[in-house]
Design a protein around this motif. Structure first.
Motif, PDB file in Angstrom:
ATOM      1  N   TYR A  20       1.353 -11.197  12.049  1.00 47.44           N
ATOM      2  CA  TYR A  20       0.329 -11.717  11.151  1.00 47.44           C
ATOM      3  C   TYR A  20       0.463 -13.212  10.869  1.00 47.44           C
ATOM      4  CZ  TYR A  20      -3.588 -10.127   8.308  1.00 47.44           C
ATOM      5  OH  TYR A  20      -4.855  -9.859   7.846  1.00 47.44           O
TER       6      TYR A  20
ATOM      7  N   GLU B 100      -5.941 -10.285  -1.551  1.00 51.95           N
ATOM      8  CA  GLU B 100      -5.534 -10.440  -0.144  1.00 51.95           C
ATOM      9  C   GLU B 100      -5.865 -11.849   0.297  1.00 51.95           C
ATOM     10  OE1 GLU B 100      -6.930  -7.573   2.722  1.00 51.95           O
ATOM     11  OE2 GLU B 100      -6.572  -5.921   1.333  1.00 51.95           O
TER      12      GLU B 100
ATOM     13  N   GLU C 239     -11.693  -2.221  -0.867  1.00 48.14           N
ATOM     14  CA  GLU C 239     -12.862  -2.925  -0.316  1.00 48.14           C
ATOM     15  C   GLU C 239     -14.043  -1.995  -0.072  1.00 48.14           C
ATOM     16  OE1 GLU C 239     -11.702  -5.075   3.191  1.00 48.14           O
ATOM     17  OE2 GLU C 239     -10.941  -6.737   1.995  1.00 48.14           O
TER      18      GLU C 239
ATOM     19  N   GLU D 217      -5.146  -1.986   9.150  1.00 50.51           N
ATOM     20  CA  GLU D 217      -4.840  -1.891  10.580  1.00 50.51           C
ATOM     21  C   GLU D 217      -3.934  -0.681  10.837  1.00 50.51           C
ATOM     22  OE1 GLU D 217      -6.698  -4.623   9.459  1.00 50.51           O
ATOM     23  OE2 GLU D 217      -4.723  -5.514   9.151  1.00 50.51           O
TER      24      GLU D 217
ATOM     25  N   TYR E  36       0.864  -1.180   0.000  1.00 48.25           N
ATOM     26  CA  TYR E  36       0.000   0.000   0.000  1.00 48.25           C
ATOM     27  C   TYR E  36       0.899   1.229   0.000  1.00 48.25           C
ATOM     28  CZ  TYR E  36      -4.347  -2.345   1.756  1.00 48.25           C
ATOM     29  OH  TYR E  36      -5.474  -3.099   1.926  1.00 48.25           O
TER      30      TYR E  36
HETATM   31  C1  GAL Z   1      -8.901  -6.156   4.637  1.00 46.42           C
HETATM   32  C2  GAL Z   1      -8.203  -4.853   4.279  1.00 46.42           C
HETATM   33  C3  GAL Z   1      -6.728  -4.906   4.640  1.00 46.42           C
HETATM   34  C4  GAL Z   1      -6.573  -5.419   6.037  1.00 46.42           C
HETATM   35  C5  GAL Z   1      -7.239  -6.776   6.164  1.00 46.42           C
HETATM   36  C6  GAL Z   1      -7.166  -7.384   7.537  1.00 46.42           C
HETATM   37  O1  GAL Z   1     -10.246  -5.966   4.721  1.00 46.42           O
HETATM   38  O2  GAL Z   1      -8.339  -4.576   2.918  1.00 46.42           O
HETATM   39  O3  GAL Z   1      -6.170  -3.643   4.505  1.00 46.42           O
HETATM   40  O4  GAL Z   1      -7.147  -4.511   6.910  1.00 46.42           O
HETATM   41  O5  GAL Z   1      -8.590  -6.642   5.896  1.00 46.42           O
HETATM   42  O6  GAL Z   1      -5.877  -7.554   7.924  1.00 46.42           O
END
Ligand code: GAL
Length: 837
Positions: free
Chosen positions: A321, A260, A191, A130, A84
């Motif tokens: 993570y 993602e 999103e 986050e 990002y």
């Molecule tokens: C998604 C979002 C990411 C991150 C992820 C959770 O919805 O696009 O930026 O927040 O959730 O880790």
């Protein structure tokens, strides 16, 4: 006119670099890479590609770490690095920019390019992630007439201005693929589809505008919009989630992309450690490719650290993570290795996956067989998946008469639809259990004998009610502070009649996150929100005196919310209150419209106590009577740089809550006093089978949510001592704080008969002990192995001989190696080893 020259083509990154030689000087002409797409795949220079991508957010590590992280991703079979762009980091005040040091996203992209990888730039510029306020600079909130993330002219102008700036910076540096650069994909918004409903028509208009604005940037590579089922052409609508095997984009001419793929999850203060099993992640990815997927991005490949005040609401400093690389950049094994093998298998079938025809047969009981065939070349690949959550299956395929064992919740990949080359649940990579060791220094002294000095946070002014801002109401915190600090002081005084000068109750209704209340210069109590529930009512008995009583409230935020419809409007601080006194006879006196005075931030922050600079000369730090459990206290110590190259952490056990700096660099907020809920549902064992959600495989219940804090080695001095400065807000004891290094402590391996077991320690260290070795039917898993019903008596000796004193070792799992196991014929034999590095 151009002179002719000798040309030599060097292929880097699949991009042809045309080196032009005349006389002595080579002139580099970088050739353009064309990126397009169709319904089957992203097409690079005319070839349909399957691509593995991994997220590494540049501000969650340091520029010194970037090359190693990116190289490890490349070694792991990653083609694309995704990041990002974090608007708030760069546009600190309106039209005042900072791209220096760790904010150097251009340098990051060039590091990606130098490694020979592609880049995927998710500009957002709303990013969620986050990240504090979802990446929005908080000054946006105060622009007259603004409404964020909707069809609002003021907002759209700001968004367009920043997006254009980022695109132009990339163009100037020739970073887009058609310019010979690494960027093959870009993203606008993030999103929005998830939260669009409440924005109604304006939301729909906004998305159309986003698409138009992005297209007009003319970057020459495709744009994507994730989770946007109405993404206007030519935006590619993509999937985000734990599983994306059912996903179809809204346009048949868009490829199936997973932007993602959540490899684990993030952690909040008061939360336990989330984990997602390797077998489940591999299963989800194999299924994605089984059903036509072609682009897969790990969120995150390396999560890293939330330095400074960068994390969103209540999110910890660690952003590990459970990614493929751990917070410090070490391989997270077996995840890294098992997925690296998967990438290789899928990529070897690129052509048949993107040019072949495919069809799926349901074989009953959750079994699905997908066959890809390229009739032209005769190439084929099959995916045989078992989505049953409990039943393992043996299945004989009609096509070739072979028998395959497919464990529950797993997928097998068959090269040429015949030879099993991968099964998501059959993990052959070693498991590494990381350990933290006391740091050693060149003086071979342990750093845990630290000498501390301290000074109190200067609070005389605020306890007297002095503040530069004066308003007759309770202000919303972030609009007041513009989030330059976590802290806002709210101060008022109240005249109390003699008859009321006795016990009373102070009641404060706050939206959170943390409140400290002082009455007549004494701290009467502190409180904070639990978990995701930030707001609370604070009530404490207090003693009032006749005449003026001074009430001073300190409100602290722990990161601003980053997600949800209208999340940006979520109030922070005491925002309207009410603040009340409950006097005798239950009479309530509302102080909300009193004359309130305000002060933004701490005096120590304003005076930069966290930088150990000359003007705050040593004499101001006190060495006597080191206070313990004293709120609002600054502590300082010095320490030598730990030897070696292993990651360095500071163990903050004993401290309460606050912020830490090493040599003036923030290593983030700390809050070891906040324990992970005992009842969060932690498990020693994690069953990978069945749909994952972040409550499923938790560890660390009942312990501090975060005890260790990463100090990147680049923050440390080579041959001089370092300074650690802490601001302790709620009271703590620094005497147990120590420095440690992180390394592989235990390596475990598992190999079924006929396979080879390979083990290694990281960073050149050697095996010092074999804790367990059994060839037979050993039970349990790494850290908890035990012997089964049968084994070869010689196993331990053989393993010792092969591994002790070595950095790595290889052993064939067979009776030929270990001697007879005396196992029954129906037992599948395997070798399990647990070794200490
Ligand atoms: C998604 C979002 C990411 C991150 C992820 C959770 O919805 O696009 O930026 O927040 O959730 O880790």
């Amino acid at each position: 006119m151009r002179r002719s020259c000798n040309r030599e083509i060097v292929v880097v990154l699949g991009v042809a670099l045309v080196c032009c030689f005349w006389s002595w000087l080579p002139v580099l002409e970088v050739e353009a890479t064309q990126v397009t797409y169709d319904g089957r795949a992203i097409i690079i220079d005319g070839i349909r590609r399957v691509l593995f991508s991994g997220a590494i957010h540049y501000p969650r590590s340091t520029p010194e770490m970037w090359p190693d992280l990116i190289q490890k991703a490349k070694d792991g079979g990653i083609d694309v690095i995704e990041t990002y762009v974090f608007w708030d980091l760069h546009e600190i005040r309106r039209r005042q920019y900072d791209f220096s040091g760790g904010k150097g996203f251009i340098k990051f992209l060039k590091t990606v390019q130098n490694a020979g990888l592609y880049a995927f730039l998710r500009i957002g510029p709303y990013v969620c992630a986050e990240w504090n306020y979802g990446g929005f600079p908080v000054w946006l909130h105060n622009l007259p007439g603004i409404q964020l993330r909707t069809n609002n002219q003021v907002y759209k102008e700001e968004m367009q201005n920043f997006t254009t700036l980022i695109v132009d910076m990339c163009k100037r540096e020739n970073l887009f693929a058609p310019q010979g650069g690494p960027i093959i994909l870009a993203q606008i918004e993030n999103e929005y589809g998830n939260i669009m409903g409440p924005y109604r028509e304006a939301g729909k208009e906004y998305i159309k505008w986003c698409a138009k604005m992005a297209t007009a940037q003319n970057i020459g590579v495709p744009w994507i919009m994730c989770k946007q089922s109405d993404a206007p052409y030519p935006m590619i609508n993509t999937c985000n989630g734990f599983y994306c095997d059912g996903f179809k984009p809204n346009n048949p001419n868009s490829p199936i992309m997973w932007t993602e793929s959540w490899i684990g999850w993030f952690k909040t203060w008061g939360g336990a450690d989330p984990h997602r099993a390797t077998e489940d992640v591999a299963f989800s990815i194999a299924r994605f490719f089984q059903f036509g997927g072609v682009f897969h991005n790990y969120y995150m490949y390396h999560g890293g650290t939330n330095f400074g005040r960068t994390p969103g609401g209540y999110i910890t400093t660690s952003y590990d993570y459970d990614a493929l690389l751990d917070e410090y950049g070490n391989l997270n094994q077996p995840k890294w290795g098992h997925l690296t093998q998967l990438h290789a298998v899928i990529k070897s079938a690129q052509s048949v996956l993107t040019y072949g025809t495919y069809s799926t047969k349901l074989l009953g009981a959750g079994l699905e067989l997908t066959t890809y065939v390229n009739n032209g070349t005769g190439e084929s690949i099959c995916f045989l998946s078992n989505a049953n959550t409990v039943n393992d299956t043996n299945i004989v395929l009609q096509s070739n008469g072979n028998d395959y064992f497919v464990p529950a919740w797993s997928a097998t990949i068959l090269a040429n639809c015949s030879k099993e080359v991968y099964n998501t649940a059959k993990v052959n990579t070693q498991t590494s259990l990381m350990t933290k060791k006391p740091a050693t220094t060149d003086q071979s002294e342990h750093n845990h004998q630290l000498k501390w000095v301290w000074k109190p946070e200067p609070v005389r002014d605020v306890l007297k009610g002095w503040g530069p801002l004066k308003v007759k109401k309770l202000l919303e915190q972030k609009s007041t502070t513009i989030d330059v600090s976590d802290y806002l002081w709210y101060m008022t005084s109240v005249l109390v009649a003699k008859k009321d000068a006795k016990k009373a109750i102070l009641r404060v209704n706050t939206t959170g996150h943390v409140l400290h209340a002082f009455v007549n210069r004494r701290l009467v109590g502190s409180q904070w929100g639990q978990g995701g529930n930030y707001g609370f009512v604070f009530e404490r008995p207090i003693m009032l005196k006749p005449g003026q009583n001074q009430i001073t409230l300190l409100s602290a935020t722990v990161g601003l919310q980053n997600y949800g419809p209208f999340f940006d409007l979520t109030p922070t601080g005491i925002a309207g209150g009410p603040v009340q006194l409950v006097l005798s006879g239950n009479v309530t006196k509302d102080l909300s419209s009193n004359q309130w005075y305000y002060k933004i931030g701490l005096n120590g922050e304003l005076m930069q106590f966290y930088k150990d600079i000359k003007i705050h000369h040593h004499k101001y730090w006190r060495s006597k009577k080191l206070p313990i459990n004293r709120p609002m206290t600054w502590y300082k110590t010095t320490f030598k740089t730990p030897l070696g190259t292993d990651a360095v952490v500071v163990d903050m056990v004993g401290m309460g809550k606050g912020h830490a700096w090493v040599n003036g660099e923030s290593i983030g907020r700390f809050w070891p006093a906040f324990l992970a809920d005992k009842k969060a549902g932690c498990n020693d064992t994690c069953d990978y089978r069945g749909t994952y959600d972040p409550t499923k495989c938790l560890t660390n219940c009942g312990n501090p949510s975060q005890r260790w804090y990463h100090i990147p080695r680049s923050f440390l001095m080579k041959n001089r001592s370092n300074t650690l400065i802490l601001f302790e807000e709620i009271g703590g004891n620094p005497s147990q704080v120590s420095f440690q290094t992180v390394t592989v402590g235990t390596a475990c391996g598992n190999a079924y008969e006929g396979n080879t077991l390979q083990l290694s320690c990281q960073g050149g260290r050697k095996f010092t002990a074999i804790q367990f070795a059994s060839f037979g039917d050993p039970q349990g898993s790494c850290g908890m192995f035990r012997k089964g019903t049968c084994e070869s008596a010689n196993t331990l000796n053989v393993v010792r001989k092969a591994c002790l004193g070595q950095e790595r070792c290889k052993i064939t799992s067979s009776e030929a190696t270990f001697g007879s196991s005396k196992c029954n014929g129906n037992i599948t034999r395997r070798l399990a080893v647990q070794a200490i590095c």
